[in-house]
Design a protein around this motif. Structure first.
Motif, PDB file in Angstrom:
ATOM      1  N   ARG A   1       0.853  -1.190   0.000  1.00  0.00           N
ATOM      2  CA  ARG A   1       0.000   0.000   0.000  1.00  0.00           C
ATOM      3  C   ARG A   1       0.887   1.237   0.000  1.00  0.00           C
ATOM      4  N   LEU A   2       0.998   1.855  -1.182  1.00  0.00           N
ATOM      5  CA  LEU A   2       1.793   3.063  -1.326  1.00  0.00           C
ATOM      6  C   LEU A   2       0.926   4.289  -1.077  1.00  0.00           C
ATOM      7  N   ASN A   3       1.600   5.426  -0.867  1.00  0.00           N
ATOM      8  CA  ASN A   3       0.898   6.689  -0.598  1.00  0.00           C
ATOM      9  C   ASN A   3      -0.110   6.538   0.545  1.00  0.00           C
ATOM     10  N   THR A   4       0.282   5.785   1.547  1.00  0.00           N
ATOM     11  CA  THR A   4      -0.582   5.497   2.693  1.00  0.00           C
ATOM     12  C   THR A   4       0.182   5.799   3.975  1.00  0.00           C
ATOM     13  N   GLN A   5      -0.384   6.618   4.840  1.00  0.00           N
ATOM     14  CA  GLN A   5       0.272   6.995   6.085  1.00  0.00           C
ATOM     15  C   GLN A   5      -0.383   6.309   7.279  1.00  0.00           C
ATOM     16  N   ALA A   6       0.418   5.702   8.103  1.00  0.00           N
ATOM     17  CA  ALA A   6      -0.074   5.162   9.369  1.00  0.00           C
ATOM     18  C   ALA A   6      -0.339   6.331  10.313  1.00  0.00           C
ATOM     19  N   LYS A   7      -1.507   6.335  10.952  1.00  0.00           N
ATOM     20  CA  LYS A   7      -1.889   7.470  11.779  1.00  0.00           C
ATOM     21  C   LYS A   7      -2.083   7.121  13.251  1.00  0.00           C
ATOM     22  N   HIS A   8      -2.622   5.926  13.521  1.00  0.00           N
ATOM     23  CA  HIS A   8      -2.962   5.596  14.903  1.00  0.00           C
ATOM     24  C   HIS A   8      -3.076   4.078  15.020  1.00  0.00           C
ATOM     25  N   PHE A   9      -2.736   3.561  16.211  1.00  0.00           N
ATOM     26  CA  PHE A   9      -2.778   2.116  16.415  1.00  0.00           C
ATOM     27  C   PHE A   9      -3.299   1.824  17.814  1.00  0.00           C
ATOM     28  N   GLU A  10      -4.451   1.152  17.888  1.00  0.00           N
ATOM     29  CA  GLU A  10      -4.981   0.727  19.185  1.00  0.00           C
ATOM     30  C   GLU A  10      -6.025  -0.363  18.958  1.00  0.00           C
ATOM     31  N   ASP A  11      -6.214  -1.205  19.983  1.00  0.00           N
ATOM     32  CA  ASP A  11      -7.234  -2.254  19.974  1.00  0.00           C
ATOM     33  C   ASP A  11      -7.120  -3.150  18.738  1.00  0.00           C
ATOM     34  N   GLY A  12      -5.886  -3.459  18.333  1.00  0.00           N
ATOM     35  CA  GLY A  12      -5.690  -4.355  17.200  1.00  0.00           C
ATOM     36  C   GLY A  12      -6.069  -3.746  15.866  1.00  0.00           C
ATOM     37  N   LYS A  13      -6.025  -2.419  15.753  1.00  0.00           N
ATOM     38  CA  LYS A  13      -6.378  -1.753  14.499  1.00  0.00           C
ATOM     39  C   LYS A  13      -5.347  -0.674  14.186  1.00  0.00           C
ATOM     40  N   LEU A  14      -4.786  -0.728  12.982  1.00  0.00           N
ATOM     41  CA  LEU A  14      -3.903   0.326  12.503  1.00  0.00           C
ATOM     42  C   LEU A  14      -4.712   1.229  11.579  1.00  0.00           C
ATOM     43  N   TYR A  15      -4.935   2.455  12.019  1.00  0.00           N
ATOM     44  CA  TYR A  15      -5.722   3.408  11.227  1.00  0.00           C
ATOM     45  C   TYR A  15      -4.807   4.119  10.226  1.00  0.00           C
ATOM     46  N   TYR A  16      -5.268   4.175   8.969  1.00  0.00           N
ATOM     47  CA  TYR A  16      -4.574   4.968   7.968  1.00  0.00           C
ATOM     48  C   TYR A  16      -5.466   6.097   7.448  1.00  0.00           C
ATOM     49  N   SER A  17      -6.622   6.243   8.013  1.00  0.00           N
ATOM     50  CA  SER A  17      -7.475   7.418   7.848  1.00  0.00           C
ATOM     51  C   SER A  17      -8.327   7.500   9.113  1.00  0.00           C
ATOM     52  N   ASP A  18      -9.255   8.426   9.168  1.00  0.00           N
ATOM     53  CA  ASP A  18     -10.069   8.572  10.370  1.00  0.00           C
ATOM     54  C   ASP A  18     -10.931   7.348  10.638  1.00  0.00           C
ATOM     55  N   THR A  19     -11.316   6.650   9.573  1.00  0.00           N
ATOM     56  CA  THR A  19     -12.234   5.511   9.744  1.00  0.00           C
ATOM     57  C   THR A  19     -11.692   4.203   9.177  1.00  0.00           C
TER      58      THR A  19
END
Length: 460
Positions: A236-254
């Motif tokens: 997955r290019l052009n994708t930024q990791a933003k947040h990680f919790e509860d077994g989920k890596l968010y790359y956008s708000d949702t």
């Protein structure tokens, strides 16, 4: 003072760190009329390019680490002290360490680099990294612990998270560990975990840029991406990791990827030394140096390797944080110390680019050579193996590594699937000694409606 170092009338050169740069400098000063003192928190030299193989069970830790005292056995002007360096007092030419103060005539900062999480605290608290032997052993244990948990859980979503692996950072480290994990999924894990459907295990490589292996040639980037996708890795290019919790890596708000295994290989900072003035330290924590690797504003303090920021017209952002740069800077600085002792003019550093390479998997590698020459495949794979084998320190390590590689190649197996030191996230401490709980108490709860920091992510 001086932690029982012998008194000498010769200049004392204190080197902080025994990585590629510190090791080469100390060895090249063996015939110089100086006292060489190396200070490192570990009593071994660590071959970082192969840490990912320790993490995935292809090699044991003692295959890529070698005792510092054994490396320098017989070098009469060499002394080693095991300690953490706390700060430098440039006014008194004194280095403060956990075992006492050490006086120096010349100080060389070769502290390397630290992982850069770009202010993403939730990722810093929960992601795994591969910067040291303990990191690699923790990651290996954690991966296999999660597979043991996956067998026991009846929740399909939880099982998926325990099996999935996400690697953030499309540089050589990220590409190489993804390839190694894909080979484990194909050849190793089905034998060990027949109760699990390993076809459900997903491996993701997340990169904020538009290509993998950013510093390499376009041909290498395209070929490496093709290799990864052929091995079943989701790139997955052009994708930024933003947040990680509860077994989920968010790359956008949702939007998120479900995983409990997040490996951060996305960026590094220099490991600057406390006590240097702010003007001497760049934004990325590298130490600003001139063309002879002297720290700006000082006559007897130097920095080499990853921590050194030598900006030139050709390299306005400094030389890349690569082992060949570190080794060549160490060789040049050793020669300049000898020139200094003879009263001669110091020679500026000039980097000779000998090429770059990355391995993706068995018979799959990419190599760039000077002159826009590129090759890959089986021949590139053999070249990668040869170069790394020859660069390892110690004859024993070369032999053990070669035998380990041969067994893995012909048997398609990795025998070191041991959970010797179980890892718990609660054991986490950041670079300043803060625990995960202490960091969490200072961190606001994640709110998907508030965008996470859009920090640039570079290859590891």
């Amino acid at each position: 003072m001086d932690t029982n170092l012998p008194r000498t009338s010769q200049p004392r050169i204190v080197i902080i760190g025994c990585g590629f740069a510190g090791l080469r400098l100390a060895k090249d000063l063996a015939d110089a009329p100086v006292q060489v003192v190396v200070v490192d928190r570990n009593n071994y030299h660590n071959f970082q390019p192969l840490l990912y193989q320790v993490a995935t069970g292809a090699l044991e830790a003692d295959s890529i680490a070698y005792p510092i005292r054994k490396i320098f056995a017989g070098q009469s002007n060499f002394f080693y002290r095991m300690a953490d360096v706390q700060r430098v007092d440039t006014a008194t030419n004194t280095l403060a360490t956990t075992i006492g103060d050490i006086r120096y005539d010349h100080l060389v900062v070769a502290t390397g680099s630290l992982t850069n999480f770009f202010g993403l605290t939730s990722i810093e608290q929960n992601a795994m990294q591969i910067k040291s032997v303990p990191n690699a052993l923790n990651l290996r244990s954690y991966l296999f612990q999660n597979f043991e948990k996956a067998i026991l859980t009846e929740d399909p979503a939880r099982r998926q998270a325990l099996m999935n692996v996400v690697v953030v950072g499309g540089g050589p480290t990220g590409v190489e560990i993804c390839g190694s994990l894909a080979e484990m999924r194909k050849d190793v894990l089905p034998k060990d975990y027949p109760e699990l459907d390993l076809k459900q295990m997903e491996i993701y490589l997340v990169e904020s840029g538009g290509e993998v292996l950013g510093p390499m040639s376009k041909d290498s980037q395209v070929q490496a991406k093709r290799y990864l996708e052929e091995m079943g890795i989701h790139v997955r290019l052009n994708t930024q990791a933003k947040h990680f919790e509860d077994g989920k890596l968010y790359y956008s708000d949702t939007e998120f990827i479900r995983t409990e295994n997040l490996i951060w290989a996305a960026g590094v900072n220099g490991a600057a030394l406390d006590g240097l003035p702010e003007a001497a330290v760049a934004r990325n924590k590298r130490v600003n140096v001139d063309t002879v690797n002297r720290v700006l504003g000082f006559q007897n303090v130097y920095a080499i390797g990853d921590v050194a920021n030598m900006a030139t017209d050709e390299m306005p952002r400094g030389y890349p944080m690569l082992a060949p740069v570190a080794i060549q800077q160490a060789e040049q600085l050793a020669d300049n110390f000898k020139r200094l002792l003879r009263g001669e003019t110091l020679k500026p550093f000039q980097y000779t680019n000998k090429g770059s390479m990355a391995i993706v998997g068995r018979n799959r590698a990419v190599v760039d050579l000077p002159g826009n020459k590129h090759f890959g495949g089986f021949f590139g794979w053999l070249t990668w193996l040869f170069v790394h084998l020859m660069t390892l320190v110690g004859f024993r390590n070369k032999v053990v590594t070669l035998v380990g590689w041969a067994i893995s190649y012909f048997s398609s197996d990795k025998a070191l699937r041991l959970i010797i030191r179980p890892y718990k996230r609660s054991d986490f401490k950041d670079g300043k000694g803060k625990t995960k709980a202490e960091l969490q108490s200072q961190t606001p709860q994640y709110n998907p409606s508030v965008p996470a920091p859009d920090a640039p992510v570079v290859g590891g």
